[in-house]
Design a protein around this motif. Structure first.
Motif, mmCIF file in Angstrom:
data_model
loop_
_atom_site.group_PDB
_atom_site.id
_atom_site.type_symbol
_atom_site.label_atom_id
_atom_site.label_comp_id
_atom_site.label_asym_id
_atom_site.label_seq_id
_atom_site.Cartn_x
_atom_site.Cartn_y
_atom_site.Cartn_z
ATOM 1 N N ASP A 10 0.834 -1.209 0.000
ATOM 2 C CA ASP A 10 0.000 0.000 0.000
ATOM 3 C C ASP A 10 0.865 1.253 0.000
ATOM 4 O O ASP A 10 0.588 2.210 -0.732
ATOM 5 C CB ASP A 10 -0.915 0.043 1.225
ATOM 6 N N THR A 11 1.892 1.272 0.829
ATOM 7 C CA THR A 11 2.750 2.456 0.918
ATOM 8 C C THR A 11 3.473 2.700 -0.397
ATOM 9 O O THR A 11 3.548 3.834 -0.864
ATOM 10 C CB THR A 11 3.741 2.324 2.081
ATOM 11 N N ARG A 12 3.980 1.655 -1.016
ATOM 12 C CA ARG A 12 4.634 1.810 -2.322
ATOM 13 C C ARG A 12 3.653 2.358 -3.362
ATOM 14 O O ARG A 12 3.993 3.249 -4.134
ATOM 15 C CB ARG A 12 5.189 0.471 -2.800
ATOM 16 N N LEU A 13 2.445 1.824 -3.362
ATOM 17 C CA LEU A 13 1.413 2.295 -4.282
ATOM 18 C C LEU A 13 1.117 3.771 -4.059
ATOM 19 O O LEU A 13 1.072 4.564 -5.009
ATOM 20 C CB LEU A 13 0.130 1.466 -4.106
ATOM 21 N N LEU A 14 0.934 4.156 -2.802
ATOM 22 C CA LEU A 14 0.609 5.543 -2.481
ATOM 23 C C LEU A 14 1.761 6.490 -2.784
ATOM 24 O O LEU A 14 1.539 7.613 -3.247
ATOM 25 C CB LEU A 14 0.172 5.660 -1.018
ATOM 26 N N LEU A 15 2.989 6.062 -2.553
ATOM 27 C CA LEU A 15 4.144 6.880 -2.929
ATOM 28 C C LEU A 15 4.131 7.150 -4.432
ATOM 29 O O LEU A 15 4.372 8.276 -4.874
ATOM 30 C CB LEU A 15 5.451 6.193 -2.528
ATOM 31 N N PHE A 43 -5.031 10.451 -0.691
ATOM 32 C CA PHE A 43 -4.729 9.186 -1.349
ATOM 33 C C PHE A 43 -5.038 7.984 -0.457
ATOM 34 O O PHE A 43 -5.541 6.969 -0.936
ATOM 35 C CB PHE A 43 -3.280 9.147 -1.841
ATOM 36 N N ALA A 44 -4.757 8.077 0.822
ATOM 37 C CA ALA A 44 -5.046 6.961 1.731
ATOM 38 C C ALA A 44 -6.552 6.721 1.832
ATOM 39 O O ALA A 44 -7.005 5.570 1.813
ATOM 40 C CB ALA A 44 -4.456 7.234 3.115
ATOM 41 N N GLU A 45 -7.335 7.792 1.900
ATOM 42 C CA GLU A 45 -8.788 7.624 1.982
ATOM 43 C C GLU A 45 -9.381 7.172 0.652
ATOM 44 O O GLU A 45 -10.388 6.477 0.636
ATOM 45 C CB GLU A 45 -9.453 8.886 2.497
ATOM 46 N N GLN A 46 -8.770 7.549 -0.453
ATOM 47 C CA GLN A 46 -9.233 7.036 -1.741
ATOM 48 C C GLN A 46 -9.014 5.527 -1.819
ATOM 49 O O GLN A 46 -9.820 4.810 -2.404
ATOM 50 C CB GLN A 46 -8.513 7.721 -2.909
ATOM 51 N N LEU A 47 -7.948 5.051 -1.225
ATOM 52 C CA LEU A 47 -7.619 3.631 -1.259
ATOM 53 C C LEU A 47 -8.481 2.818 -0.292
ATOM 54 O O LEU A 47 -8.969 1.743 -0.640
ATOM 55 C CB LEU A 47 -6.131 3.435 -0.947
ATOM 56 N N HIS A 48 -8.687 3.322 0.921
ATOM 57 C CA HIS A 48 -9.336 2.530 1.966
ATOM 58 C C HIS A 48 -10.571 3.175 2.585
ATOM 59 O O HIS A 48 -11.183 2.577 3.477
ATOM 60 C CB HIS A 48 -8.348 2.245 3.106
ATOM 61 N N ASP A 56 -4.160 4.128 8.978
ATOM 62 C CA ASP A 56 -2.852 3.468 9.009
ATOM 63 C C ASP A 56 -2.080 3.709 7.713
ATOM 64 O O ASP A 56 -0.869 3.963 7.743
ATOM 65 C CB ASP A 56 -3.003 1.969 9.249
ATOM 66 N N ALA A 57 -2.772 3.646 6.585
ATOM 67 C CA ALA A 57 -2.116 3.889 5.294
ATOM 68 C C ALA A 57 -1.578 5.311 5.221
ATOM 69 O O ALA A 57 -0.467 5.545 4.730
ATOM 70 C CB ALA A 57 -3.094 3.628 4.149
ATOM 71 N N GLU A 58 -2.357 6.271 5.720
ATOM 72 C CA GLU A 58 -1.906 7.668 5.743
ATOM 73 C C GLU A 58 -0.658 7.821 6.605
ATOM 74 O O GLU A 58 0.327 8.454 6.195
ATOM 75 C CB GLU A 58 -3.015 8.567 6.279
ATOM 76 N N GLN A 59 -0.676 7.239 7.795
ATOM 77 C CA GLN A 59 0.465 7.362 8.706
ATOM 78 C C GLN A 59 1.710 6.685 8.131
ATOM 79 O O GLN A 59 2.825 7.218 8.249
ATOM 80 C CB GLN A 59 0.113 6.778 10.076
ATOM 81 N N ALA A 65 7.393 9.221 3.387
ATOM 82 C CA ALA A 65 7.622 10.436 2.580
ATOM 83 C C ALA A 65 8.256 11.509 3.467
ATOM 84 O O ALA A 65 7.595 12.042 4.354
ATOM 85 C CB ALA A 65 6.299 10.935 2.001
ATOM 86 N N PRO A 66 9.517 11.826 3.246
ATOM 87 C CA PRO A 66 10.208 12.768 4.129
ATOM 88 C C PRO A 66 9.628 14.182 4.041
ATOM 89 O O PRO A 66 8.947 14.528 3.076
ATOM 90 C CB PRO A 66 11.647 12.744 3.616
ATOM 91 N N ARG A 67 9.921 14.955 5.062
ATOM 92 C CA ARG A 67 9.506 16.361 5.041
ATOM 93 C C ARG A 67 10.131 17.043 3.834
ATOM 94 O O ARG A 67 11.180 16.643 3.346
ATOM 95 C CB ARG A 67 9.934 17.050 6.335
#
Length: 90
Positions: A10-15, A43-48, A56-59, A65-67
């Protein structure tokens, strides 16, 4: 020495989705920290949806994703996100 960040699918997809959006819309403009935070939620809410899994996906996306650096463009940030998703850097 810190442990390397292990990214979920999920994180790779969202990145990748975030990087694609930044490249598609005004890649030469300055990236803003507010954009990073807002788009992670979108993006996290679009996914889940607005669920615990979405939270959790957002966090996880925000952790990966760095600052934003001062003066960094959206295109530069997108390239960095792609490298992180590939496991090249964090």
């Amino acid at each position: 020495m810190t442990e390397p960040l292990v990214l979920s699918d999920d994180t790779r997809l969202l990145l990748g989705q975030l990087a694609d959006k930044l490249d598609a819309y005004r890649p030469g403009d300055t990236m803003r920290e507010e954009t990073r935070l807002a788009q992670a939620l979108v993006f996290a809410e679009q996914l889940h949806g607005p669920t615990e899994q979405g939270f959790d996906a957002e966090q996880n996306l925000l952790a990966a994703a760095p600052r934003v650096w001062p003066g960094q463009t959206r295109g530069e940030y997108a390239a960095l996100l792609r490298l992180i998703a590939q496991g090249v850097t964090q």
